[in-house]
Structures are given as C-alpha cells and as structure tokens.
Scaffold this motif. Sequence first.
Motif, mmCIF file in Angstrom:
data_model
loop_
_atom_site.group_PDB
_atom_site.id
_atom_site.type_symbol
_atom_site.label_atom_id
_atom_site.label_comp_id
_atom_site.label_asym_id
_atom_site.label_seq_id
_atom_site.Cartn_x
_atom_site.Cartn_y
_atom_site.Cartn_z
ATOM 1 N N THR A 17 -6.730 6.770 -6.356
ATOM 2 C CA THR A 17 -7.508 5.441 -6.238
ATOM 3 C C THR A 17 -8.820 5.530 -5.754
ATOM 4 O O THR A 17 -8.974 6.641 -5.094
ATOM 5 C CB THR A 17 -6.889 4.264 -5.470
ATOM 6 N N THR A 18 -9.788 4.745 -6.099
ATOM 7 C CA THR A 18 -11.065 5.058 -5.407
ATOM 8 C C THR A 18 -11.257 3.563 -4.408
ATOM 9 O O THR A 18 -12.330 3.725 -3.693
ATOM 10 C CB THR A 18 -12.164 4.849 -6.492
ATOM 11 N N ASN A 19 -10.543 2.862 -4.435
ATOM 12 C CA ASN A 19 -10.386 1.570 -3.513
ATOM 13 C C ASN A 19 -11.993 1.320 -3.330
ATOM 14 O O ASN A 19 -12.554 0.848 -2.201
ATOM 15 C CB ASN A 19 -10.005 2.009 -2.126
ATOM 16 N N GLN A 20 -12.546 0.657 -4.442
ATOM 17 C CA GLN A 20 -13.771 0.360 -4.311
ATOM 18 C C GLN A 20 -14.158 -1.163 -4.241
ATOM 19 O O GLN A 20 -15.044 -1.892 -4.538
ATOM 20 C CB GLN A 20 -15.028 0.803 -5.663
ATOM 21 N N SER A 21 -12.937 -1.892 -4.036
ATOM 22 C CA SER A 21 -12.966 -3.353 -3.620
ATOM 23 C C SER A 21 -11.998 -3.269 -2.476
ATOM 24 O O SER A 21 -10.925 -2.621 -2.368
ATOM 25 C CB SER A 21 -12.733 -3.982 -4.704
ATOM 26 N N THR A 22 -11.896 -4.465 -1.743
ATOM 27 C CA THR A 22 -11.151 -4.851 -0.696
ATOM 28 C C THR A 22 -9.705 -5.058 -1.534
ATOM 29 O O THR A 22 -8.583 -4.532 -0.755
ATOM 30 C CB THR A 22 -11.405 -6.001 0.067
ATOM 31 N N MET A 23 -9.790 -5.564 -2.691
ATOM 32 C CA MET A 23 -8.444 -6.002 -3.516
ATOM 33 C C MET A 23 -7.514 -4.590 -3.578
ATOM 34 O O MET A 23 -6.350 -4.470 -3.281
ATOM 35 C CB MET A 23 -8.437 -6.628 -4.660
ATOM 36 N N LEU A 24 -8.442 -3.673 -4.081
ATOM 37 C CA LEU A 24 -7.805 -2.301 -4.366
ATOM 38 C C LEU A 24 -7.297 -1.570 -3.083
ATOM 39 O O LEU A 24 -6.345 -0.939 -3.147
ATOM 40 C CB LEU A 24 -8.745 -1.426 -5.122
ATOM 41 N N ALA A 25 -7.895 -1.739 -2.127
ATOM 42 C CA ALA A 25 -7.670 -0.937 -0.900
ATOM 43 C C ALA A 25 -6.788 -1.715 -0.219
ATOM 44 O O ALA A 25 -5.611 -1.011 0.347
ATOM 45 C CB ALA A 25 -9.032 -1.298 0.024
ATOM 46 N N GLN A 26 -6.457 -2.979 -0.307
ATOM 47 C CA GLN A 26 -5.029 -3.909 0.040
ATOM 48 C C GLN A 26 -4.146 -3.655 -0.451
ATOM 49 O O GLN A 26 -2.773 -3.465 -0.041
ATOM 50 C CB GLN A 26 -5.565 -5.162 0.212
ATOM 51 N N ARG A 27 -4.165 -3.100 -1.890
ATOM 52 C CA ARG A 27 -2.920 -2.761 -2.648
ATOM 53 C C ARG A 27 -2.741 -1.489 -2.454
ATOM 54 O O ARG A 27 -1.333 -1.451 -2.212
ATOM 55 C CB ARG A 27 -3.406 -2.907 -4.489
ATOM 56 N N THR A 28 -3.569 -0.475 -2.201
ATOM 57 C CA THR A 28 -3.070 0.622 -1.536
ATOM 58 C C THR A 28 -2.485 0.770 -0.270
ATOM 59 O O THR A 28 -1.287 1.248 -0.120
ATOM 60 C CB THR A 28 -4.002 1.791 -1.694
ATOM 61 N N GLN A 29 -2.983 -0.091 0.746
ATOM 62 C CA GLN A 29 -2.559 -0.318 2.036
ATOM 63 C C GLN A 29 -0.827 -0.937 1.756
ATOM 64 O O GLN A 29 -0.067 -0.563 2.723
ATOM 65 C CB GLN A 29 -3.052 -1.272 2.755
ATOM 66 N N LYS A 30 -0.787 -1.648 0.986
ATOM 67 C CA LYS A 30 0.836 -2.676 0.607
ATOM 68 C C LYS A 30 1.341 -1.507 0.163
ATOM 69 O O LYS A 30 2.636 -1.392 0.581
ATOM 70 C CB LYS A 30 0.338 -3.538 -0.248
ATOM 71 N N LEU A 31 1.088 -0.598 -0.737
ATOM 72 C CA LEU A 31 2.002 0.283 -1.245
ATOM 73 C C LEU A 31 2.468 1.338 0.002
ATOM 74 O O LEU A 31 3.551 1.679 0.039
ATOM 75 C CB LEU A 31 1.459 1.083 -2.097
ATOM 76 N N ILE A 32 1.532 1.948 0.721
ATOM 77 C CA ILE A 32 1.883 2.924 1.915
ATOM 78 C C ILE A 32 2.861 1.828 2.784
ATOM 79 O O ILE A 32 3.798 2.575 3.275
ATOM 80 C CB ILE A 32 0.624 3.297 2.509
ATOM 81 N N ASN A 33 2.417 0.822 3.042
ATOM 82 C CA ASN A 33 3.510 0.186 3.812
ATOM 83 C C ASN A 33 4.760 -0.136 3.647
ATOM 84 O O ASN A 33 5.891 -0.042 4.174
ATOM 85 C CB ASN A 33 2.524 -1.425 4.409
#
Length: 77
Positions: A17-33
């Motif tokens: 992932t490149t997490n170039q938006s807060t939506m993508l970053a939050q999706r990655t964080q949710k997956l990790i959680n």
Amino acid sequence: MHLTERFNGKEVFLVGTTNQSTMLAQRTQKLINEIQPDAVMVQTNEKWWDVAKMLQYVDSQQEFSEYQKHLDKYTSW
C-alpha cells in the motif's frame, strides 16, 4: 496476500500500500488491528521516513494533503 509458511505453519500477511489518503491509511490500520500480528514491518527509504514520521496526529485528508507534496518527492525511489 495471506501466506502460510510451509515449515512451521506461521501465517504471513503481505500488504502492499502507498496510503496516499487518510482512507487508505485507515483501511491499513483497521487490517492491522483486526489481525493483531506479532510484528509489522514497513519497507521504505530513509528520506521518505524522515518526512513521514512528521505525520503525527493527522486527522483528515486535508491535513494529510498538506504533507503530500513532500512525500511525493520520495515515492519513486
């Protein structure tokens, strides 16, 4: 991608992932959680990380976008 290590059955989740938006970053964080891995590794370069570690307390796409021009310099490395 969900992988199972063949010798001892350990699970590995490979996320690109490149997490170039807060939506993508939050999706990655949710997956990790949700998965609660034993370890999380991030691959980047030192210059990108020097800029990215300033991103503390970013709560909106607007705030994230303010950093984007600095991060874009290092995405092609």
